[in-house]
Design a protein around this motif. Structure first.
Motif, PDB file in Angstrom:
ATOM      1  N   VAL A 199      19.781  54.078 -30.537  1.00 21.78           N
ATOM      2  CA  VAL A 199      20.038  55.330 -30.327  1.00 21.78           C
ATOM      3  C   VAL A 199      19.438  55.811 -28.342  1.00 21.78           C
ATOM      4  CG1 VAL A 199      18.854  56.128 -31.978  1.00 21.78           C
ATOM      5  CG2 VAL A 199      17.682  55.987 -30.118  1.00 21.78           C
ATOM      6  N   GLY A 200      20.233  57.208 -28.272  1.00 18.66           N
ATOM      7  CA  GLY A 200      20.627  56.934 -26.702  1.00 18.66           C
ATOM      8  C   GLY A 200      18.781  57.522 -26.346  1.00 18.66           C
ATOM      9  N   LEU A 201      18.231  58.282 -26.916  1.00 14.83           N
ATOM     10  CA  LEU A 201      16.872  58.025 -26.376  1.00 14.83           C
ATOM     11  C   LEU A 201      15.534  58.089 -27.172  1.00 14.83           C
ATOM     12  CD1 LEU A 201      15.665  59.053 -23.816  1.00 14.83           C
ATOM     13  CD2 LEU A 201      15.988  61.779 -24.307  1.00 14.83           C
ATOM     14  N   PRO A 202      15.607  56.645 -26.877  1.00 16.75           N
ATOM     15  CA  PRO A 202      13.938  56.606 -27.977  1.00 16.75           C
ATOM     16  C   PRO A 202      12.838  57.051 -27.212  1.00 16.75           C
ATOM     17  CG  PRO A 202      15.207  54.815 -26.485  1.00 16.75           C
ATOM     18  CD  PRO A 202      15.792  55.778 -26.674  1.00 16.75           C
ATOM     19  N   CYS A 203      12.264  57.023 -27.880  1.00 10.16           N
ATOM     20  CA  CYS A 203      10.735  57.798 -27.762  1.00 10.16           C
ATOM     21  C   CYS A 203       9.787  57.606 -28.539  1.00 10.16           C
ATOM     22  CB  CYS A 203      11.111  59.655 -27.607  1.00 10.16           C
ATOM     23  SG  CYS A 203      12.525  60.329 -26.493  1.00 10.16           S
ATOM     24  N   CYS A 204       8.469  58.221 -28.403  1.00  9.75           N
ATOM     25  CA  CYS A 204       8.069  57.877 -28.440  1.00  9.75           C
ATOM     26  C   CYS A 204       6.241  58.265 -28.852  1.00  9.75           C
ATOM     27  CB  CYS A 204       6.685  56.256 -28.438  1.00  9.75           C
ATOM     28  SG  CYS A 204       6.364  55.164 -27.144  1.00  9.75           S
ATOM     29  N   PRO A 205       4.893  58.567 -29.465  1.00 13.61           N
ATOM     30  CA  PRO A 205       3.809  59.521 -28.783  1.00 13.61           C
ATOM     31  C   PRO A 205       3.165  58.408 -27.749  1.00 13.61           C
ATOM     32  CG  PRO A 205       4.079  59.032 -31.381  1.00 13.61           C
ATOM     33  CD  PRO A 205       5.073  57.613 -30.575  1.00 13.61           C
ATOM     34  N   GLN A 206       1.772  58.417 -27.432  1.00 18.45           N
ATOM     35  CA  GLN A 206       1.541  58.143 -26.099  1.00 18.45           C
ATOM     36  C   GLN A 206       0.589  56.998 -27.130  1.00 18.45           C
ATOM     37  OE1 GLN A 206       0.500  58.037 -23.104  1.00 18.45           O
ATOM     38  NE2 GLN A 206      -0.860  57.099 -23.362  1.00 18.45           N
ATOM     39  N   ASP A 207       0.201  57.467 -28.277  1.00 18.06           N
ATOM     40  CA  ASP A 207      -0.520  56.429 -29.165  1.00 18.06           C
ATOM     41  C   ASP A 207       0.405  54.935 -30.450  1.00 18.06           C
ATOM     42  OD1 ASP A 207       0.042  58.130 -31.011  1.00 18.06           O
ATOM     43  OD2 ASP A 207      -2.074  57.780 -32.087  1.00 18.06           O
ATOM     44  N   ALA A 208       1.259  54.981 -29.788  1.00 20.42           N
ATOM     45  CA  ALA A 208       2.814  53.938 -30.330  1.00 20.42           C
ATOM     46  C   ALA A 208       1.828  52.695 -29.632  1.00 20.42           C
ATOM     47  CB  ALA A 208       4.107  53.967 -29.843  1.00 20.42           C
ATOM     48  N   VAL A 209       2.696  51.523 -30.960  1.00 21.60           N
ATOM     49  CA  VAL A 209       2.289  50.267 -29.881  1.00 21.60           C
ATOM     50  C   VAL A 209       2.364  49.617 -28.759  1.00 21.60           C
ATOM     51  CG1 VAL A 209       1.748  49.468 -32.522  1.00 21.60           C
ATOM     52  CG2 VAL A 209       3.723  49.069 -31.374  1.00 21.60           C
ATOM     53  N   SER A 210       2.529  48.476 -28.272  1.00 16.40           N
ATOM     54  CA  SER A 210       3.139  48.188 -27.002  1.00 16.40           C
ATOM     55  C   SER A 210       4.359  48.018 -27.100  1.00 16.40           C
ATOM     56  CB  SER A 210       2.020  47.213 -26.436  1.00 16.40           C
ATOM     57  OG  SER A 210       1.962  46.586 -26.951  1.00 16.40           O
ATOM     58  N   GLU A 211       4.839  47.193 -28.083  1.00 13.89           N
ATOM     59  CA  GLU A 211       5.862  47.113 -28.474  1.00 13.89           C
ATOM     60  C   GLU A 211       7.042  48.728 -28.625  1.00 13.89           C
ATOM     61  OE1 GLU A 211       3.855  43.507 -30.538  1.00 13.89           O
ATOM     62  OE2 GLU A 211       3.471  45.751 -30.471  1.00 13.89           O
ATOM     63  N   ASN A 242      29.028  62.624 -38.058  1.00  9.31           N
ATOM     64  CA  ASN A 242      29.668  62.020 -37.045  1.00  9.31           C
ATOM     65  C   ASN A 242      29.143  62.046 -35.411  1.00  9.31           C
ATOM     66  OD1 ASN A 242      32.371  60.723 -35.583  1.00  9.31           O
ATOM     67  ND2 ASN A 242      33.386  63.365 -35.586  1.00  9.31           N
ATOM     68  N   ILE A 243      29.065  61.769 -35.355  1.00 13.10           N
ATOM     69  CA  ILE A 243      27.419  61.888 -34.310  1.00 13.10           C
ATOM     70  C   ILE A 243      27.529  60.329 -33.646  1.00 13.10           C
ATOM     71  CG2 ILE A 243      24.931  62.223 -33.968  1.00 13.10           C
ATOM     72  CD1 ILE A 243      24.378  63.546 -36.451  1.00 13.10           C
ATOM     73  N   LYS A 244      27.281  60.015 -32.480  1.00  7.92           N
ATOM     74  CA  LYS A 244      26.960  58.954 -31.515  1.00  7.92           C
ATOM     75  C   LYS A 244      25.969  58.492 -30.839  1.00  7.92           C
ATOM     76  CE  LYS A 244      31.626  59.939 -29.058  1.00  7.92           C
ATOM     77  NZ  LYS A 244      32.272  61.706 -29.994  1.00  7.92           N
ATOM     78  N   PRO A 245      25.345  57.551 -31.327  1.00 12.21           N
ATOM     79  CA  PRO A 245      24.413  56.940 -30.857  1.00 12.21           C
ATOM     80  C   PRO A 245      23.242  57.399 -29.476  1.00 12.21           C
ATOM     81  CG  PRO A 245      25.598  55.265 -31.737  1.00 12.21           C
ATOM     82  CD  PRO A 245      26.016  56.120 -31.524  1.00 12.21           C
ATOM     83  N   GLU A 246      24.350  57.565 -28.280  1.00 11.51           N
ATOM     84  CA  GLU A 246      23.984  58.201 -27.074  1.00 11.51           C
ATOM     85  C   GLU A 246      23.253  59.590 -27.426  1.00 11.51           C
ATOM     86  OE1 GLU A 246      28.314  58.290 -27.150  1.00 11.51           O
ATOM     87  OE2 GLU A 246      27.162  56.664 -27.533  1.00 11.51           O
ATOM     88  N   GLN A 247      23.857  60.018 -28.470  1.00 14.76           N
ATOM     89  CA  GLN A 247      23.227  62.045 -28.904  1.00 14.76           C
ATOM     90  C   GLN A 247      22.163  61.771 -29.060  1.00 14.76           C
ATOM     91  OE1 GLN A 247      27.051  62.700 -30.895  1.00 14.76           O
ATOM     92  NE2 GLN A 247      27.298  64.553 -29.892  1.00 14.76           N
ATOM     93  N   VAL A 248      21.387  60.617 -29.850  1.00 11.53           N
ATOM     94  CA  VAL A 248      19.874  61.119 -30.394  1.00 11.53           C
ATOM     95  C   VAL A 248      19.221  60.846 -29.899  1.00 11.53           C
ATOM     96  CG1 VAL A 248      18.922  59.789 -32.550  1.00 11.53           C
ATOM     97  CG2 VAL A 248      21.328  60.161 -33.098  1.00 11.53           C
TER      98      VAL A 248
END
Length: 176
Positions: free
Chosen positions: A123-135, A101-107
């Motif tokens: 999701v609420g907070l998409p994150c990536c490492p520094q070396d992720a692809v540009s997209e 019962n988790i809301k996407p904005e909590q993720v």
């Protein structure tokens, strides 16, 4: 994308979801003569995931890879929700959010490559490492200053726990 600073989202995060290859690892796979695929994970990322679990956060893994050594390592940290061999990550995300019962904005979801793109848009907070692809960088609200497998997971977990006052308090109780 909205104009809010990523820091404004940290207060609402209850759940961390991570990809494995390129996030928990540097994306390199070493092949043995028997065909086994070996990966390397950073102990600081493991410590941070264990700390998040101990502080009451949900931690989930959704990965296209299916290495059982990865599963054993993650289970050893106390992670119980591990989806390996996930080729449509949205299905696993929907299932996981529904079960707890988790809301996407909590993720907070951290991914690094195209297979993470659809799930990161939800999701609420998409994150990536520094070396992720540009997209992936283009849709991330936060790009870590650390590369995949080099502490990027620790970076995001520590930020969330500090903002919520659960980073140092977790250690004070354990080490007093």
């Amino acid at each position: 994308m909205d104009d809010k600073s990523y820091k404004e989202y940290l207060h609402n995060i209850t759940t961390f979801i991570f990809d494995v290859d390129g996030v928990l690892t540097d994306g390199t796979i070493t092949l043995t003569t028997s065909g086994e695929m070996l990966r390397t994970m950073h102990t600081k990322d493991g410590f941070a995931m264990k700390t998040a679990i101990d502080a009451g956060f949900n931690v989930c893994i959704i990965s296209g890879g299916s290495n059982e050594g990865v599963r054993k390592r993650l289970q050893g940290l106390g992670i119980t929700d591990i989806y390996l061999g996930a080729h449509n990550k949205i299905e696993q995300l929907d299932e996981y959010l529904d079960i707890y019962n988790i809301k996407p904005e909590q993720v907070l979801y951290m991914g690094d490559d195209i297979p993470d793109f659809p799930v990161m848009k939800l999701v609420g907070l998409p994150c990536c490492p520094q070396d992720a692809v540009s997209e992936i960088k283009a849709i991330s609200k936060y790009v870590s200053h650390k590369n995949g497998g080099k502490g990027c997971v620790r970076d995001v977990i520590e930020q969330v726990l500090k903002v919520q006052g659960k980073w140092n308090s977790n250690f004070d109780a354990k080490y007093d």
